[in-house]
Design a protein around this motif. Structure first.
Motif, short mmCIF file in Angstrom:
data_model
loop_
_atom_site.label_atom_id
_atom_site.label_comp_id
_atom_site.label_asym_id
_atom_site.label_seq_id
_atom_site.Cartn_x
_atom_site.Cartn_y
_atom_site.Cartn_z
N HIS A 66 0.83 -1.20 0.00
CA HIS A 66 0.00 0.00 0.00
C HIS A 66 0.87 1.26 0.00
N ILE A 67 0.59 2.17 -0.93
CA ILE A 67 1.27 3.46 -0.96
C ILE A 67 0.58 4.36 0.05
N SER A 68 1.32 4.74 1.08
CA SER A 68 0.79 5.63 2.11
C SER A 68 0.96 7.09 1.72
N LEU A 69 2.06 7.39 1.04
CA LEU A 69 2.37 8.75 0.60
C LEU A 69 3.06 8.69 -0.76
N LEU A 70 2.70 9.60 -1.63
CA LEU A 70 3.43 9.79 -2.89
C LEU A 70 3.29 11.26 -3.26
#
Length: 143
Positions: A66-70
């Motif tokens: 899971h991408i939490s921040l980008l």
């Protein structure tokens, strides 16, 4: 990294959130919080300018699923920095046997994530003042 995330969030995402959502997000990205998560089950990855060492983008990934921040610096958005960060994330996740990557995209970032190969998985939702759209993609695909 914190400064870049905060600057981009404040100008591009915060206007979409309630005051509660802005506070929740800013608490989530506090440097101590970032460090604590990195020490547990998150990886924080930065894209740097090879010449200056300036941070151009940041990705945080939880358990390689899971991408939490980008976040990408406003000055270099649409120049491939986000795509290169995502390629790096996908490569790491593939090497760990992961097949799917998810993200809860800010509503104004949905089209950017779609260009990176993500598809919408459900309607927009709001939790603690933070609006998001659930999205997913296979890590085997090129972003």
């Amino acid at each position: 990294m914190h400064r870049l995330i905060r600057e981009v969030f404040t100008t591009q995402v915060a206007p979409l959130y309630t005051d509660e959502g802005v506070r929740s997000f800013l608490d989530y990205i506090e440097p101590d919080e970032l460090a604590q998560r990195a020490g547990r089950d998150h990886e924080l990855i930065a894209a740097e300018d090879a010449g200056t060492g300036d941070i151009l983008g940041v990705a945080e990934v939880r358990r390689c699923t899971h991408i939490s921040l980008l976040f990408v610096s406003t000055e270099v958005q649409r120049a491939g920095v986000g795509r290169r960060l995502l390629e790096h994330v996908c490569s790491r996740c593939r090497s760990r046997g992961r097949r799917i990557l998810t993200v809860n995209a800010a509503p104004n970032a949905v089209s950017a994530y779609e260009r990176l190969g993500f598809s919408v998985q459900g309607p927009e939702r709001e939790e603690a003042g933070i609006r998001s759209v659930p999205m997913m993609r296979a890590v085997e695909e090129s972003p």
